[in-house]
Design an enzyme around this catalytic site. Structure first.
Site, PDB file in Angstrom:
ATOM      1  N   ASN A  68      -5.219   4.097  -6.107  1.00 25.56           N
ATOM      2  CA  ASN A  68      -5.670   4.304  -4.736  1.00 25.56           C
ATOM      3  C   ASN A  68      -6.522   5.574  -4.759  1.00 25.56           C
ATOM      4  OD1 ASN A  68      -5.836   4.520  -1.828  1.00 25.56           O
ATOM      5  ND2 ASN A  68      -3.980   3.265  -1.731  1.00 25.56           N
ATOM      6  N   ASN A  70       0.841  -1.200   0.000  1.00 18.70           N
ATOM      7  CA  ASN A  70       0.000   0.000   0.000  1.00 18.70           C
ATOM      8  C   ASN A  70       0.869   1.240   0.000  1.00 18.70           C
ATOM      9  OD1 ASN A  70      -1.658   2.156   0.547  1.00 18.70           O
ATOM     10  ND2 ASN A  70      -2.916   1.075   2.060  1.00 18.70           N
ATOM     11  N   CYS A 111      -2.227   5.266   0.195  1.00 12.83           N
ATOM     12  CA  CYS A 111      -3.174   5.941   1.084  1.00 12.83           C
ATOM     13  C   CYS A 111      -2.803   7.421   1.232  1.00 12.83           C
ATOM     14  CB  CYS A 111      -3.177   5.265   2.450  1.00 12.83           C
ATOM     15  SG  CYS A 111      -4.312   6.050   3.591  1.00 12.83           S
TER      16      CYS A 111
END
Lengths: 442, 441
Positions: free
Chosen positions: A199, A131, A134
């Site tokens: 994202n 990830n 974010c």
């Protein structure tokens, strides 16, 4: 029967519909329920050092009668202890060995990355998603989009993961960057097996005009969040296309962004995605939407004669070019079907005020607008505002024999170069006198 | 048990007269307003006798600006709330909605209009303030839609306005004549009360102007006089037996239903004579109040009925039966109605003729004559100098609404012979402008 099975860099799933790493994948309970409903894979809510979340967490854009056309969140990664998540991953894999369970990960140091990769793999994860996207909260701590926005850092961390990973690794990209292909190339250089995008987009979803604070409100204050939902699809489609076409990327793509039905999924696949991930639509309507997606995709593939996803993945890519490659001689004009026209005159006012004054209202009192062909530049606006399907169509007027694009124009000396160049495309195009505007006052 | 037994309680009545266009709630208004296309040069606006900017007020509703929406409505029509309920929207704004061209349900403009206006009426919001006094005084005769609309517009410009009303309450036929399932009495009164609070005109109730001297006194006291006097009682049909007990004029019958419904004696077998909207209302209301059989008898063929198609459909939906090409010959009975004698009609050389030997009797215990209202010719004659046409309607200038007597202006049913509330409201406002033009000119 078409074969819907998907393969993203070796991560196999019975169909291309995955749940994105987000609230719907917060627990084994939810993922089991989703798989039972028909979903093909799931990316677990991001694992790392558990966080503490705020309330409230979400905001939305409603447009006319539609709710959540755009959606925004300030929730962070998983707030559950890692051991609980790992135990549940193991349990899900026990029940659904052929579904894809991918662990989304976000930690800080190299040692932490090494540890959590091993933990996730030991729990049975079929793949890992890093990830780096974010755009709220975690980035302030040097993680998430803070990584995705720095290609060198992204590459470095990816390489740390690749030092120990034995399952395919997906790098999840943030769209909060001017050129998405830079972090995508960095992911490739760092050794990643695939990329996923987009994202969420850093956003303020709206402002409470009575209390003078943006949404969502946390004790009278707010902060930027991440934007997603149907409204972001065009942005994501473009980024997916950019990555798919870039020679320096060449990684399988898992597409994310505003997907809620089979048509959305097909669009992404045509632009080069190997599978798709869904979040907002599930947060809106629940896992049950998969009942529309699978048969819709099957039907499409049957209609087109596609046996497997590979038959059409990337099929639209050769047709998406740069502007300078487009044929400048292609010429369409709007055509109004008077039998279908409901006389709302939205096309008239849109063209009159928003485009090229190429539609007139007949003076005989009839309400059906007429195209002034010599003024029509073929922009499509009228056909887009028309509330009736196929009432306004764009009809080709050139004979198709001439093909010259901007590059050809430059070579041939047909491209305008000075401010008052006689080669201006709009030279001689009729426009009303400015003061004619005042004659239209009621 | 019949679907509509005679109501025994106020609750029965409410249920029997449940609103056919009830108020929308906020959710309904949200979704319905979302559907409006915001047409250019919108046909709904052109179809509205008061020219309300309908796409604008719908857009304002959608942005949760009900007050702005109400302002848009009231700028064109002071009876915005009432008209949203009682207008024949099917043949006006909603009938003109472009969605009809594709067989999509038109926008429920009437209900959206009532929704927006009810927000300001119920909350007593101030939208209007009269201009400082301009020294002009105007008398308005009749507190119906034409008179009140005229009074509002005049007050807005700063005129002093006194309204003289013969009845006990305002709103004219909205209160006394509109079918109770189209508008509740409180809605008929609340809007006028709100208008009065905004504009500050006086209404003198139970105040009949009935002598030449009174008119002369008004002429001396006021700079102009507006006649919003409407129509009179139901016209006599000239039938044998017309004076029997349980023969009623539709206007009077409906007025009683509106003001004191529990006191109305509704026949078991009712015959309504006429083919206009008032006939439809009288028939519908009789059926809803417990009549077992309601027959609507019209002397001409069905397509020639003056009533709107949807009004006939509404009457049929409560069990009313239509009988066409029949004319009443006599009302039968000793003291009370026992039946009616009808004869078939046909058109010969453009004239309606009774068919010889076609007479037949229909047993009934109530006859309602919906054969039109009288013009108020005696009253107009008393004023003197006011020209009327052959049908007794006051002749006015089409723009200023000034009559042939320069001091008198007129509008509403007295001028058009009987039309919709919205037409009267439009007349009253236009006449006020005519009056202001004269007084300032």
């Amino acid at each position: 029967m078409p074969d819907l099975s998907a393969n993203l860099a070796g991560i196999k799933s019975p169909n291309p519909f995955w749940l994105a790493s987000a609230p719907p994948t917060n627990s084994g309970y939810q993922i089991m329920k989703a798989f039972d409903a028909g979903w093909g894979g799931a990316v677990w809510k991001t694992l790392g050092v558990p966080v503490v979340n705020v309330s409230s967490r979400y905001g939305a854009i409603n447009y006319r009668s539609n709710r959540m056309v755009g959606f925004n969140n300030i929730e962070l990664i998983s707030d559950r202890p890692l051991r609980d998540n790992l135990r549940e991953i193991e349990e899900v894999k026990k029940y659904f060995p052929h579904h894809a369970v991918v662990a989304s990960l976000m930690v800080g140091s190299r040692a932490e990355w090494h540890q959590i990769v091993k933990d996730a793999e030991n729990a049975g994860a079929d793949g890992l998603e890093l990830n780096f996207g974010c755009p709220h909260g975690m980035c302030e701590r040097g993680m998430g989009s803070a990584v995705g926005q720095e290609p060198e850092v992204l590459k470095l961390i990816t390489s740390w993961v690749m030092e120990v990973a034995t399952v395919p690794v997906i790098v999840k990209l943030t769209p909060n960057i001017s050129d998405i292909t830079e972090p995508a190339q960095a992911a490739a250089q760092g050794g990643a097996n695939a990329i996923s995008l987009i994202n969420t987009i850093q956003s303020l979803v709206g402002v409470d005009i009575d209390n003078f604070v943006s949404y969502p409100v946390v004790d009278g204050k707010s902060t930027n969040g991440g934007y997603c939902g149907p409204a972001v699809k065009p942005i994501a489609l473009n980024m997916v296309k950019n990555c798919a076409q870039h020679p320096g990327v060449r990684l399988p793509i898992s597409a994310i962004g505003g997907i809620e039905n089979w048509r959305d999924a097909v669009e992404y696949l045509l632009l080069g995605a190997s599978n798709v991930q869904v979040c907002t639509a599930v947060m809106h309507y629940g896992f049950g939407i998969i009942r529309e997606m699978i048969p819709g995709l099957e039907n499409y593939m049957r209609d087109k004669g596609f046996q497997r996803l590979d038959d059409f993945i990337g099929k639209a890519l050769p047709n998406v070019l740069h502007w300078e490659d487009l044929n400048l001689h292609y010429d369409v004009k709007a055509s109004i079907n008077p039998d279908k026209c409901i006389q709302c005159q939205l096309c008239y006012t849109a063209c009159e005020d928003g485009a090229h004054q190429a539609i007139r209202i007949p003076e005989d009192g009839s309400r059906i607008p007429q195209i002034i062909e010599e003024n029509c530049v073929g922009c499509n606006l009228c056909s887009l505002v028309c509330p009736v399907e196929n009432c306004i169509t764009m009809v080709r007027k050139d004979d198709g024999s001439r093909h010259e694009n901007w590059k050809d124009f430059v070579v041939a000396g047909k491209a305008p170069e000075t401010f008052d160049d006689e080669r201006a495309g709009g030279l001689g195009h009729w426009v009303p006198a400015p003061t004619d505007a005042l004659k239209k006052r009621g | 048990m019949p679907e509509y037994p005679t109501p025994a309680t106020a609750q029965d009545l409410d249920q029997r007269f449940a609103q056919i266009k009830p108020y929308m709630n906020a959710t309904m208004a949200h979704y319905e307003s979302a559907r409006c296309l915001f047409c250019y040069d919108a046909p709904c606006v052109k179809a509205c006798p008061t020219g309300i900017d309908i796409p604008l007020f719908i857009r304002q509703i959608h942005t949760h600006n009900a007050e702005g929406a109400a302002r848009t409505i009231y700028d064109s029509n002071y009876f915005g709330n009432i008209c949203g309920k009682v207008c024949p929207t099917e043949v006006l704004c909603e009938g003109a909605c472009v969605y009809n061209h594709q067989h999509v349900k038109p926008i429920e403009i009437g209900r959206l209009q009532s929704y927006a206006t009810s927000q300001v009426v119920n909350e007593q919001k101030r939208l209007f303030s009269p201009a400082p006094a301009n020294g002009k005084k105007v008398a308005v005769i009749g507190a119906g839609p034409a008179g009140i609309a005229c009074a509002c517009e005049l007050r807005l410009a700063g005129c002093e306005v006194e309204v003289f009303e013969a009845k006990e309450q305002p709103s004219g036929l909205v209160l006394h004549g509109c079918a109770p399932y189209k508008i509740a009495n409180e809605d008929a009164l609340n809007e006028v009360a709100w208008l009065q609070s905004q504009f500050g005109f006086n209404i003198h109730y139970n105040h009949n102007i009935e002598s030449r001297e009174q008119w002369q006194a008004l002429e001396q006291q006021y700079d102009a006089i507006f006649l919003g006097i409407g129509l009179g009682a139901t016209q006599a049909a000239g039938l044998r037996g017309e004076d029997l007990e349980h023969v009623s004029g539709a206007t009077e019958y409906i007025e009683q239903i509106k003001l004191d419904p529990m006191s109305v004696r509704v026949g078991r077998k009712v015959v309504v004579i006429g083919g206009g909207n008032t006939a439809m209302d009288a028939a519908s209301e009789s059926a809803r109040l417990g009549a077992e059989e309601v027959t609507l008898a019209y002397r001409r063929p069905k397509p020639e009925m003056k009533a709107y198609e949807f009004e006939y459909e509404l009457a049929k939906s409560v069990g009313v039966k239509g009988l066409f090409n029949v004319a009443p010959v006599a009302i039968l009975g000793d003291r009370q109605v026992e039946g009616i004698r009808l004869a078939a009609t046909r058109v010969e050389a453009g004239r309606l003729q009774l068919v010889d030997g076609s007479e037949f009797d229909l047993a009934c215990d109530a006859v309602i004559l919906a054969t039109g209202q009288e013009k108020r010719s005696a009253l107009v004659a008393q004023i003197g100098g006011i020209e009327t046409d052959r049908q007794g309607r006051i002749v006015v200038h089409p723009e200023t609404f000034q009559s042939s007597h320069p001091k008198y202006f007129a509008g509403g049913d007295a001028v058009n012979g009987g039309a919709e509330v919205v037409n009267a409201a439009a007349h009253g406002k236009a006449a006020a402008r005519g009056i202001l033009g004269r007084l300032n000119g």
